[in-house]
Design an enzyme around this catalytic site. Structure first.
Site, PDB file in Angstrom:
ATOM      1  N   ASN A   9       0.910  -1.011  -0.140  1.00  0.00           N
ATOM      2  CA  ASN A   9      -0.099   0.135   0.076  1.00  0.00           C
ATOM      3  C   ASN A   9       0.967   1.299   0.152  1.00  0.00           C
ATOM      4  O   ASN A   9       1.481   1.691   1.075  1.00  0.00           O
ATOM      5  CB  ASN A   9      -0.923   0.146   1.336  1.00  0.00           C
ATOM      6  N   LYS A  11      -0.102   4.466  -0.343  1.00  0.00           N
ATOM      7  CA  LYS A  11      -0.669   5.384   0.492  1.00  0.00           C
ATOM      8  C   LYS A  11      -0.634   6.814  -0.232  1.00  0.00           C
ATOM      9  O   LYS A  11      -0.773   6.682  -1.656  1.00  0.00           O
ATOM     10  CB  LYS A  11      -0.231   5.604   1.913  1.00  0.00           C
ATOM     11  N   HIS A  93      -9.120   0.919   5.740  1.00  0.00           N
ATOM     12  CA  HIS A  93      -7.910   1.271   6.271  1.00  0.00           C
ATOM     13  C   HIS A  93      -7.920   2.078   7.489  1.00  0.00           C
ATOM     14  O   HIS A  93      -8.979   3.025   7.638  1.00  0.00           O
ATOM     15  CB  HIS A  93      -6.966   1.641   5.375  1.00  0.00           C
ATOM     16  N   GLU A  95      -6.516   4.585   8.375  1.00  0.00           N
ATOM     17  CA  GLU A  95      -6.201   5.950   8.077  1.00  0.00           C
ATOM     18  C   GLU A  95      -7.430   6.433   7.390  1.00  0.00           C
ATOM     19  O   GLU A  95      -7.524   7.815   7.604  1.00  0.00           O
ATOM     20  CB  GLU A  95      -5.004   6.076   7.493  1.00  0.00           C
ATOM     21  N   GLU A 163      -4.426  -5.092  10.922  1.00  0.00           N
ATOM     22  CA  GLU A 163      -3.497  -4.026  11.060  1.00  0.00           C
ATOM     23  C   GLU A 163      -3.905  -3.384  12.095  1.00  0.00           C
ATOM     24  O   GLU A 163      -4.607  -2.331  12.381  1.00  0.00           O
ATOM     25  CB  GLU A 163      -3.464  -3.047   9.915  1.00  0.00           C
ATOM     26  N   GLY A 169       3.258   1.856  10.884  1.00  0.00           N
ATOM     27  CA  GLY A 169       4.539   3.158  10.847  1.00  0.00           C
ATOM     28  C   GLY A 169       5.158   3.252  12.147  1.00  0.00           C
ATOM     29  O   GLY A 169       5.813   4.282  12.160  1.00  0.00           O
ATOM     30  N   SER A 209       4.058  -2.323  10.208  1.00  0.00           N
ATOM     31  CA  SER A 209       5.526  -2.336  10.564  1.00  0.00           C
ATOM     32  C   SER A 209       6.295  -3.950  10.102  1.00  0.00           C
ATOM     33  O   SER A 209       7.121  -4.301  10.646  1.00  0.00           O
ATOM     34  CB  SER A 209       6.128  -2.224  11.974  1.00  0.00           C
TER      35      SER A 209
END
Length: 249
Positions: A9, A11, A93, A95, A163, A169, A209
């Site tokens: 991904n 992003k 996701h 985000e 996730e 991240g 990660s």
């Protein structure tokens, strides 16, 4: 047997110059055992599809609208993504859930639209750090599974990506036992809802990660069928060792 999936991904990263990374990746994995997916920004999808027409890399998008068309300025429909060269779309996701206040019902509606247009869906779910620390992880996952996954899925067109939000991240990774517990739970819940045949066919990815240093251990966990990778998928040099680790399982 479920075919392993290494999904990248990108992003909000990537311009024309970065298409070379997809070309390098495709050349490096002509004989890949695992399926390889890159989800670049929508601006690169069509040009990336010209690179990946005959190679081992498939393409995904990072979101779609729940409507097929209409007055939705700035949004992109599932049919448009398919037309641009996508085979998959990532939905739900963290985000998107956080930045755009997407609810489970929004994710489910988008998934139904994507499936109706002929795309496969990767539906993301995961808990926040405070939810993990409170011992509520499985309750959160159960709710997201029930609310985000529509009824009209099959083992062939649904992928679930676990996730944990606190691992994306950050360099923090759950223990192998924690990852295994959630993946086993997801598989069991899918079986309860859709039956054993469908549940066994759905691929379960881990994301958060993932990198070359920990990929082999993560992929050895039962019910982990691959990974949804963020930053480490942006270059072929970083993504290739992860793909190789998955191929080796």
């Amino acid at each position: 047997m479920r075919r392993k999936l290494a999904a990248g991904n990108w992003k909000m990263n990537g311009t024309s110059a970065d298409l070379a990374q997809i070309e390098t990746l495709a050349r490096a994995h002509v004989g890949a055992i695992s399926e390889i997916l890159i989800a670049p920004p929508a601006t690169l999808l069509h040009r990336a599809s010209e690179i990946t027409k005959t190679g081992p890399v498939t393409l995904g998008a990072q979101d779609c609208h729940a409507s097929g068309s209409g007055a939705h300025t700035g949004d992109i429909s599932a049919a448009m993504l398919l037309d641009a060269g996508a085979s998959y779309v990532i939905l739900g996701h963290s985000e998107r859930r956080g930045d755009h206040a997407e609810q489970d019902s929004d994710v489910s509606a988008k998934a139904s639209a994507a499936l109706g247009a002929g795309l496969r869906v990767i539906i993301c779910m995961g808990e926040a750090l405070q939810e993990r620390e409170a011992g509520n992880t499985l309750d959160i996952i159960a709710g997201q599974l029930a609310g985000s996954v529509p009824d009209d899925v099959s083992g062939e067109n649904l992928v679930i990506a676990y996730e944990p939000i606190w691992a994306i991240g950050t360099g923090k990774v759950p223990s192998l036992a924690q990852i295994g517990e959630v993946h086993d739970f997801i598989r069991a819940r899918l079986e309860q809802r859709f039956g054993a045949q469908t549940a066994r066919a759905v691929r379960l990815l881990y994301g958060g990660s993932v990198k070359a240093a920990n990929a082999e251990q993560i992929f050895a966990i039962p019910n982990v069928d691959g990974a949804l990778v963020g930053g480490a998928s942006l270059t072929a040099d970083d993504f290739t060792p992860i793909i190789n680790a998955l191929d080796a399982i």
